[in-house]
Scaffold this motif. Structure first.
Motif, short mmCIF file in Angstrom:
data_model
loop_
_atom_site.label_atom_id
_atom_site.label_comp_id
_atom_site.label_asym_id
_atom_site.label_seq_id
_atom_site.Cartn_x
_atom_site.Cartn_y
_atom_site.Cartn_z
N LYS A 91 -5.49 -5.77 0.01
CA LYS A 91 -4.41 -6.52 0.63
C LYS A 91 -3.70 -7.38 -0.42
O LYS A 91 -4.36 -8.11 -1.15
CB LYS A 91 -4.94 -7.40 1.77
N PRO A 100 0.21 -9.97 4.73
CA PRO A 100 -0.09 -9.17 3.53
C PRO A 100 0.13 -7.68 3.78
O PRO A 100 0.13 -7.20 4.91
CB PRO A 100 -1.57 -9.47 3.27
N GLU A 102 -1.12 -3.77 2.99
CA GLU A 102 -2.30 -3.00 2.63
C GLU A 102 -1.91 -1.90 1.65
O GLU A 102 -1.02 -1.09 1.93
CB GLU A 102 -2.95 -2.39 3.87
N ASP A 159 0.76 0.74 3.40
CA ASP A 159 1.66 0.38 4.49
C ASP A 159 3.07 0.88 4.21
O ASP A 159 3.58 0.74 3.09
CB ASP A 159 1.68 -1.14 4.68
#
Length: 486
Positions: A91, A100, A102, A159
């Motif tokens: 993170k 945050p 990932e 992400d």
């Protein structure tokens, strides 16, 4: 007799008409030629309209399916799921007051000195992920090098979207977009299911959520945010100073961070990196409506694009794995947004000649057989970096897919030809109560070895806690993951 006379006149007129036929009017011939001209136009019009409707129907129906992360992950090819199982999630904080991000990383090779004296970090280019470098990850450790590959935000298993809070209703168009996003998230028959369960239309629930809601937007990070990601990953994994391998557009995303942190970088290898920040994979095929759906919707079409623009010998299954990662979970939108944030006027000579980098060892690893123009581009890059040595390879612009073993060999030769990296080992401070015991033992003449053993055991426990913090962690796909601290 009158009747007979009329019949004779009529019979006499018939031969007269045959002898002098009237010229047919030009209007019928004109209409027939016009119909002949419009027939091809009509055919292509209706053909194009039919194909467009079929494509739009396919896009619409596919986009209405609920975006369930776990279901998406379980639908991936086994090679991708195996690749994910070998990595870990880190993170990182890219923007203040924001959740945050990932970031997925995967590593191989010895992790403890002196076996692992050199750390190599691979940063991928446009439309790629750490999966593309899996064979390099297998080859480099045999040379005694620790290698780490990351998925930049918006790519691979990192992400691909961020959440933002929005308040208020923004007109009819905004309401339509919200309803569409609800259908995307919950499915086409969500409202119908609600009516069956509750007996009423969930109108008030929809209005309440519209007034204050959280929406997902594709990652649109630029070089500054991507630099923070790279820096935090290197810091979290304790890799510095590192040998950076920057492929394709990775230079444009990492150049600022390298300039600001030269002491954390041991060397830089540029693999087919264009200073204009134009990646091998054409971004327009991922951005234009209909075309992007065709390219990402059909494996053979995507593989053909890759073979024409990027790679000479990529396999069909490997190309399809990249296509799946691009297609799922807003991957395409994130890749397009990040590509638009790249600086097309990046000056590689100014960057390489800056005070902090002019003495930094560099290698330009370039394709020798892709095209004459691309070979000249490699010469221009090498000329702009006087401290760099240029080395050619036999693959395409995605050489990690074509000649992974050859690329790994030339990276390791360059890295190991440099003086060995000396890392400072940071010792944890001795706690106050342990230090008091040391002082008391010295003054009273107690057994020093016993106390030293006690101190060592305390530090070992602390170290173990730091590496087991991820036990039982449930990742974004709803799967337990304990490998490498996940």
């Amino acid at each position: 007799m009158a009747i007979i006379t009329e019949e004779e006149e009529e019979e006499e007129e018939k031969p007269h008409q045959l002898k002098h036929p009237q010229i047919p009017p030009t209007k019928p011939s004109s209409s027939s030629s016009t119909s002949n001209t419009t027939e091809p136009f009509s055919f292509w019009f209706y053909f194009t309209l039919s194909v467009s409707l079929i494509t739009l129907t396919f896009v619409f129906t596919s986009s209405l399916s609920p975006q369930d992360s776990k279901a998406w992950f379980l639908s991936l090819p086994s090679t991708l799921r195996q690749h994910y199982s070998q990595g870990r999630i880190i993170k990182v904080q890219t923007r203040p007051n924001q959740p945050p991000i990932e970031v997925f990383t995967v590593e191989d090779g010895p992790t403890t000195p002196p076996a692992a004296s050199e750390n190599v970090v691979i940063v991928h280019g446009q439309g790629l992920s750490s999966y593309s470098y899996r064979q390099i990850l297998q080859s480099l450790p045999a040379k005694g090098v620790r290698v780490v590959a990351i998925d930049l935000p918006g790519n691979g298993f990192s992400d691909k979207a961020t959440e933002e809070s929005i308040e208020g209703l923004d007109g009819v168009l905004g309401r339509f977009r919200y309803v569409y996003s609800e259908i995307q998230e919950k499915g086409l028959f969500w409202a119908f299911d609600q009516m069956v369960e509750t007996g009423q239309i969930p109108y008030e629930q929809v209005l309440a959520r519209m007034a204050k809601r959280t929406v997902k937007k594709p990652v649109d990070f630029g070089p500054q945010e991507m630099g923070r990601v790279l820096g935090q990953v290197i810091d979290t994994m304790g890799l510095s100073p590192v040998h950076l391998v920057l492929h394709d557009t990775a230079l444009g995303l990492s150049a600022n961070w390298v300039s600001e942190n030269p002491v954390l970088v041991r060397s830089v290898t540029l693999v087919d990196t264009s200073p204009s920040n134009v990646g091998a994979l054409p971004i327009w095929v991922l951005d234009l409506p209909v075309i992007r759906e065709i390219v990402l919707g059909f494996p053979l079409v995507y593989a053909k694009v890759v073979n024409l623009c990027c790679s000479k010998r990529i396999g069909g299954s490997d190309a399809d794995a990249q296509r799946v990662l691009l297609k799922g979970r807003d991957g395409r939108r994130a890749v397009v947004a990040v590509a638009k944030n790249l600086n097309s006027s990046f000056d590689i000579a100014e960057w390489g000649g800056s005070d902090g980098l002019k003495d930094l060892p560099m290698q330009v690893l370039w394709s020798a057989g892709w095209s004459e123009e691309w070979s000249r581009e490699g010469d221009r890059v090498a000329d702009a970096l006087p401290q760099a040595t240029i080395v050619t390879h036999s693959g395409g612009r995605w050489a990690q897919e074509d000649v992974a073993v050859e690329i790994a060999e030339k990276i390791s030769q360059f890295v190991l030809s440099l003086p060995k990296t000396v890392r400072k080992v940071e010792q944890e401070p001795i706690p106050d109560h342990i230090q008091e015991m040391f002082d008391e033992a010295k003054s009273n003449g107690h057994d020093h070895d016993h106390l030293h053993h006690h101190s060592h055991g305390h530090g070992h426990d602390h170290h173990g806690d730091a590496h087991d913090h991820g036990a039982g962690y449930m990742d974004a796909y709803g799967l337990g993951h304990s490998h490498h601290g996940l």
